[in-house]
Motif scaffolding. Structure first.
Motif, PDB file in Angstrom:
ATOM      1  N   CYS A 115      -3.120  -1.657  -8.046  1.00 56.89           N
ATOM      2  CA  CYS A 115      -3.447  -2.020  -6.659  1.00 56.89           C
ATOM      3  C   CYS A 115      -4.563  -3.055  -6.587  1.00 56.89           C
ATOM      4  CB  CYS A 115      -3.849  -0.776  -5.882  1.00 56.89           C
ATOM      5  SG  CYS A 115      -2.526   0.448  -5.783  1.00 56.89           S
ATOM      6  N   HIS A 116      -5.606  -2.866  -7.387  1.00 53.54           N
ATOM      7  CA  HIS A 116      -6.759  -3.766  -7.259  1.00 53.54           C
ATOM      8  C   HIS A 116      -6.642  -4.991  -8.149  1.00 53.54           C
ATOM      9  CE1 HIS A 116      -8.962  -1.058  -4.646  1.00 53.54           C
ATOM     10  NE2 HIS A 116      -8.584  -0.067  -5.425  1.00 53.54           N
ATOM     11  N   PRO A 128      -8.776  -3.925  -1.303  1.00 56.82           N
ATOM     12  CA  PRO A 128     -10.091  -4.557  -1.392  1.00 56.82           C
ATOM     13  C   PRO A 128     -10.393  -5.071  -2.794  1.00 56.82           C
ATOM     14  CG  PRO A 128     -10.308  -2.163  -1.246  1.00 56.82           C
ATOM     15  CD  PRO A 128      -8.870  -2.485  -0.995  1.00 56.82           C
ATOM     16  N   ALA A 173      -4.668   7.337  -0.952  1.00 51.14           N
ATOM     17  CA  ALA A 173      -4.371   6.759  -2.263  1.00 51.14           C
ATOM     18  C   ALA A 173      -5.593   6.911  -3.169  1.00 51.14           C
ATOM     19  CB  ALA A 173      -4.005   5.280  -2.121  1.00 51.14           C
ATOM     20  N   VAL A 210      -4.243   2.144 -14.177  1.00 58.81           N
ATOM     21  CA  VAL A 210      -3.824   2.694 -12.883  1.00 58.81           C
ATOM     22  C   VAL A 210      -4.480   1.904 -11.745  1.00 58.81           C
ATOM     23  CG1 VAL A 210      -3.855   4.726 -11.380  1.00 58.81           C
ATOM     24  CG2 VAL A 210      -3.417   4.995 -13.828  1.00 58.81           C
ATOM     25  N   CYS A 211      -5.785   1.679 -11.839  1.00 64.35           N
ATOM     26  CA  CYS A 211      -6.499   0.931 -10.782  1.00 64.35           C
ATOM     27  C   CYS A 211      -5.884  -0.454 -10.601  1.00 64.35           C
ATOM     28  CB  CYS A 211      -7.975   0.757 -11.114  1.00 64.35           C
ATOM     29  SG  CYS A 211      -8.804   2.221 -11.764  1.00 64.35           S
ATOM     30  N   LEU A 236     -12.784  -5.527  -5.925  1.00 63.93           N
ATOM     31  CA  LEU A 236     -13.843  -4.730  -6.550  1.00 63.93           C
ATOM     32  C   LEU A 236     -14.716  -5.614  -7.439  1.00 63.93           C
ATOM     33  CD1 LEU A 236     -11.664  -1.704  -7.791  1.00 63.93           C
ATOM     34  CD2 LEU A 236     -12.781  -1.963  -5.559  1.00 63.93           C
ATOM     35  N   LEU A 243     -16.376   3.099 -14.496  1.00 64.75           N
ATOM     36  CA  LEU A 243     -15.536   2.255 -13.638  1.00 64.75           C
ATOM     37  C   LEU A 243     -16.396   1.324 -12.791  1.00 64.75           C
ATOM     38  CD1 LEU A 243     -12.866   4.894 -12.553  1.00 64.75           C
ATOM     39  CD2 LEU A 243     -12.403   2.777 -13.808  1.00 64.75           C
ATOM     40  N   TYR A 265     -16.122  -2.842 -12.992  1.00 59.95           N
ATOM     41  CA  TYR A 265     -15.749  -3.758 -11.911  1.00 59.95           C
ATOM     42  C   TYR A 265     -16.916  -4.604 -11.429  1.00 59.95           C
ATOM     43  CZ  TYR A 265     -11.051  -1.964 -11.856  1.00 59.95           C
ATOM     44  OH  TYR A 265      -9.775  -1.650 -12.222  1.00 59.95           O
ATOM     45  N   GLN A 284     -11.838  -1.266   8.123  1.00 61.12           N
ATOM     46  CA  GLN A 284     -13.034  -0.444   7.858  1.00 61.12           C
ATOM     47  C   GLN A 284     -13.928  -0.407   9.094  1.00 61.12           C
ATOM     48  OE1 GLN A 284     -13.281   1.360   4.841  1.00 61.12           O
ATOM     49  NE2 GLN A 284     -11.208   0.536   4.796  1.00 61.12           N
ATOM     50  N   GLY A 344       2.335   1.678  -3.524  1.00 61.47           N
ATOM     51  CA  GLY A 344       1.318   2.128  -4.480  1.00 61.47           C
ATOM     52  C   GLY A 344       1.019   3.602  -4.317  1.00 61.47           C
ATOM     53  N   LEU A 387     -20.319   0.499  -5.515  1.00 63.32           N
ATOM     54  CA  LEU A 387     -19.045   0.939  -6.092  1.00 63.32           C
ATOM     55  C   LEU A 387     -19.130   2.405  -6.503  1.00 63.32           C
ATOM     56  CD1 LEU A 387     -17.960  -2.073  -8.368  1.00 63.32           C
ATOM     57  CD2 LEU A 387     -16.897  -1.328  -6.223  1.00 63.32           C
ATOM     58  N   TYR A 424     -15.171   9.107  -2.296  1.00 65.91           N
ATOM     59  CA  TYR A 424     -13.740   9.432  -2.260  1.00 65.91           C
ATOM     60  C   TYR A 424     -13.493  10.733  -3.032  1.00 65.91           C
ATOM     61  CZ  TYR A 424     -12.220   4.720  -0.692  1.00 65.91           C
ATOM     62  OH  TYR A 424     -11.986   3.561   0.005  1.00 65.91           O
ATOM     63  N   ARG A 473       0.835  -1.209   0.000  1.00 69.70           N
ATOM     64  CA  ARG A 473       0.000   0.000   0.000  1.00 69.70           C
ATOM     65  C   ARG A 473       0.868   1.257   0.000  1.00 69.70           C
ATOM     66  NH1 ARG A 473      -3.447  -3.128   3.527  1.00 69.70           N
ATOM     67  NH2 ARG A 473      -2.350  -2.255   5.315  1.00 69.70           N
TER      68      ARG A 473
HETATM   69  C1  HEC Z   1      -2.239   3.076  -4.997  1.00 69.09           C
HETATM   70  C2  HEC Z   1      -3.180   2.012  -4.846  1.00 69.09           C
HETATM   71  C3  HEC Z   1      -4.589   2.218  -5.401  1.00 69.09           C
HETATM   72  C4  HEC Z   1      -4.940   2.626  -6.672  1.00 69.09           C
HETATM   73  C5  HEC Z   1      -4.036   3.016  -7.828  1.00 69.09           C
HETATM   74  C6  HEC Z   1      -6.382   2.578  -6.690  1.00 69.09           C
HETATM   75  N1  HEC Z   1      -6.879   2.170  -5.484  1.00 69.09           N
HETATM   76 FE1  HEC Z   1      -8.833   1.871  -4.973  1.00 69.09          FE
HETATM   77  N2  HEC Z   1      -8.291   1.454  -3.075  1.00 69.09           N
HETATM   78  C7  HEC Z   1      -7.008   1.410  -2.602  1.00 69.09           C
HETATM   79  C8  HEC Z   1      -7.025   1.215  -1.162  1.00 69.09           C
HETATM   80  C9  HEC Z   1      -5.807   1.119  -0.255  1.00 69.09           C
HETATM   81  C10 HEC Z   1      -8.394   1.145  -0.791  1.00 69.09           C
HETATM   82  C11 HEC Z   1      -8.954   1.049   0.623  1.00 69.09           C
HETATM   83  C12 HEC Z   1      -9.044   2.502   1.083  1.00 69.09           C
HETATM   84  C13 HEC Z   1      -9.713   2.714   2.398  1.00 69.09           C
HETATM   85  O1  HEC Z   1      -9.221   2.203   3.392  1.00 69.09           O
HETATM   86  O2  HEC Z   1     -10.713   3.452   2.404  1.00 69.09           O
HETATM   87  C14 HEC Z   1      -9.162   1.299  -2.016  1.00 69.09           C
HETATM   88  C15 HEC Z   1     -10.545   1.304  -2.064  1.00 69.09           C
HETATM   89  C16 HEC Z   1     -11.288   1.357  -3.234  1.00 69.09           C
HETATM   90  C17 HEC Z   1     -12.723   1.250  -3.307  1.00 69.09           C
HETATM   91  C18 HEC Z   1     -13.668   1.007  -2.142  1.00 69.09           C
HETATM   92  C19 HEC Z   1     -13.867  -0.475  -1.967  1.00 69.09           C
HETATM   93  C20 HEC Z   1     -14.890  -0.825  -0.924  1.00 69.09           C
HETATM   94  O3  HEC Z   1     -15.171  -2.037  -0.778  1.00 69.09           O
HETATM   95  O4  HEC Z   1     -15.433   0.068  -0.262  1.00 69.09           O
HETATM   96  C21 HEC Z   1     -13.073   1.375  -4.624  1.00 69.09           C
HETATM   97  C22 HEC Z   1     -14.464   1.318  -5.200  1.00 69.09           C
HETATM   98  C23 HEC Z   1     -11.846   1.571  -5.376  1.00 69.09           C
HETATM   99  N3  HEC Z   1     -10.785   1.553  -4.504  1.00 69.09           N
HETATM  100  C24 HEC Z   1     -11.770   1.744  -6.750  1.00 69.09           C
HETATM  101  C25 HEC Z   1     -10.613   2.132  -7.439  1.00 69.09           C
HETATM  102  C26 HEC Z   1     -10.583   2.516  -8.823  1.00 69.09           C
HETATM  103  C27 HEC Z   1     -11.779   2.507  -9.763  1.00 69.09           C
HETATM  104  C28 HEC Z   1      -9.291   2.871  -9.108  1.00 69.09           C
HETATM  105  C29 HEC Z   1      -8.730   3.421 -10.411  1.00 69.09           C
HETATM  106  C30 HEC Z   1      -9.268   4.695 -10.830  1.00 69.09           C
HETATM  107  C31 HEC Z   1      -8.509   2.682  -7.910  1.00 69.09           C
HETATM  108  N4  HEC Z   1      -9.350   2.233  -6.912  1.00 69.09           N
HETATM  109  C32 HEC Z   1      -7.147   2.907  -7.801  1.00 69.09           C
HETATM  110  C33 HEC Z   1      -5.849   1.526  -3.351  1.00 69.09           C
HETATM  111  C34 HEC Z   1      -5.803   1.945  -4.668  1.00 69.09           C
END
Ligand code: HEC
Ligand code: HEC
Ligand code: HEC
Length: 367
Positions: free
Chosen positions: A202-203, A215, A241, A198-199, A217, A257, A261, A325, A86, A225, A232, A83
């Protein structure tokens, strides 16, 4: 002299006030006069005099030493490291550079110029790094953590910074982008490809997360979602992040998006379910905790069908994520959709062992 008197008489109450201040605080008045003269050089291109540079950095070091917290950092884990890495790639690498990645030219044209961190991290303790990354540094380009309430994320970053000094470029690539086999692309609309790339760091390409650090998705409720992404993007849900990853994306892209997902199949992945008591977790999910007024989780979430599309599925989500969470809900630090307030009273009745138990239970279920 005559002109000065005329100028002073122009708005008498203001000028008299200034004169009174000058009489009382001569040093302050001198400083004001120097500032008003316009002689102070402020061009970033000129840099600082050596002595100013030394003085400012010394002041910063003393200030950080005084304010750094005393608490011990949480144990370093691969999840924290992933994390931190990232988030570094998203928010820090342009300015500070990384192994195999030079700093952007603009970051060296600042006053003070941005230091290359690999050389610097050894000078600070974990607690001092925590403070710098959490609060940022005034009068320099060093920003504060955008999600002030997420101290857990700042500790993740510290665990990454701790390794940065000795990190190879291959290791950095692996931490941020995953191994080549984790990078097999999945179909996405043409105009969404760059964003999904980009997503995926990490995901995961397939939205199933990476090594239990992020987490899942894939297969999540579409409405949940979308509401989470909007939360955010507007800062109603804090996550450094995630807030950075969504910067500049339109609401239309957020919809795409969520569609993308929600439509991906959730596959089961092996991940650590922590040391919570699964049996006890299962009981809480089915019956709640009557003496502490905790309702059965299953009355809103699965195993009974989710009652509304805005209620997320929890099964197969990493235990560490679920537990975190729940702790954030309990501390009233977890925002979300308009329905997020439903979770606060639920989580506030859970004690640490209940949280670990219920997280282990849901993490052990098939998604
Ligand atoms: C650098 C790493 C990183 C990237 C890049 C990233 N995420 Fe995340 N994402 C996370 C983390 C860490 C969390 C948990 C955050 C928290 O604790 O609230 C998260 C949480 C989420 C959640 C909430 C999940 C839930 O169950 O509530 C969604 C939806 C999500 N991301 C979508 C995306 C999307 C779409 C993208 C691309 C645009 C993206 N993320 C890019 C790290 C990343
Ligand atoms: C816009 C450029 C910029 C960005 C983005 C940035 N920094 Fe900095 N950072 C700086 C500058 C400039 C300094 C020097 C501050 C000083 O001299 O007091 C600094 C200093 C630091 C220091 C202290 C190093 C030292 O000895 O002076 C750390 C640690 C640090 N940054 C970490 C981070 C992390 C982690 C991120 C990403 C979350 C980040 N920075 C993002 C510009 C940036
Ligand atoms: C009254 C309905 C309700 C009950 C009962 C309930 N939840 Fe929730 N839960 C929600 C809603 C709504 C959300 C989504 C919040 C948001 O919009 O961000 C949620 C979100 C969550 C999340 C965050 C999921 C994610 O992907 O980030 C976790 C974890 C969670 N609930 C666990 C539990 C547990 C454990 C219980 C039982 C002890 C429970 N919930 C009982 C309604 C409920």
């Amino acid at each position: 002299m005559r002109r000065l008197l005329l100028w002073l008489a122009e708005k008498p109450w203001q000028r008299l006030g200034l004169l009174a201040i000058a009489a009382l605080f001569p040093a302050g008045a001198l400083a004001l006069l120097i500032a008003a003269s316009g002689l102070v050089p402020i061009a970033a291109s000129d840099g600082h005099w050596r002595i100013t540079d030394w003085f400012l950095h010394y002041t910063m070091q003393r200030s950080v030493a005084l304010r750094a917290p005393a608490e011990q950092p949480p144990a370093a884990t691969r999840q924290r490291l992933l994390r931190g890495a990232g988030a570094y790639e998203l928010s820090c690498v342009l300015c500070h550079g990384a192994p195999g990645r030079p700093q952007a030219p603009f970051s060296l044209a600042m006053t003070p110029p941005t230091p290359s961190l690999a050389w610097k991290v050894g000078e600070w303790s974990d607690q001092q790094l925590f403070w710098i990354v959490h609060k940022g540094v005034k009068y320099t380009a060093m920003p504060a953590w955008p999600a002030a309430s997420r101290e857990d994320e700042v500790w993740d970053m510290v665990s990454f910074l701790r390794e940065l000094g000795t990190m190879s470029s291959e290791r950095y690539e692996e931490l941020v982008f995953g191994s080549p086999q984790q990078r097999t692309p999945v179909a996405a609309p043409e105009d969404l490809r760059d964003t999904v790339d980009v997503c995926a760091r990490c995901h995961g390409e397939h939205g199933n997360g990476r090594d239990g650090a992020f987490p899942r998705l894939a297969g999540q409720q579409r409405a949940y979602l979308l509401e989470s992404l909007r939360a955010y993007a507007s800062g109603r849900r804090q996550g450094g992040a995630m807030q950075s990853a969504l910067a500049g994306l339109s609401d239309g892209t957020l919809r795409q998006l969520a569609d993308h997902y929600a439509a991906l199949p959730a596959t089961s992945v092996d991940h650590d379910i922590g040391d919570g008591d699964v049996q006890r977790g299962s009981r809480i999910a089915d019956e709640g905790l009557r003496d502490r007024r905790v309702p059965a989780c299953g009355s809103c979430h699965e195993p009974n069908r989710p009652r509304s599309a805005r209620i997320p599925t929890l099964s197969g989500q990493p235990a560490e994520y679920l537990a975190q969470q729940l702790r954030l809900f309990k501390q009233q630090r977890r925002g979300g959709s308009d329905h997020a307030h439903l979770m606060q009273p639920v989580a506030s009745g859970l004690e640490d062992a209940d949280i670990d138990a219920v997280a282990a239970y849901y993490a052990s279920r098939q998604p």
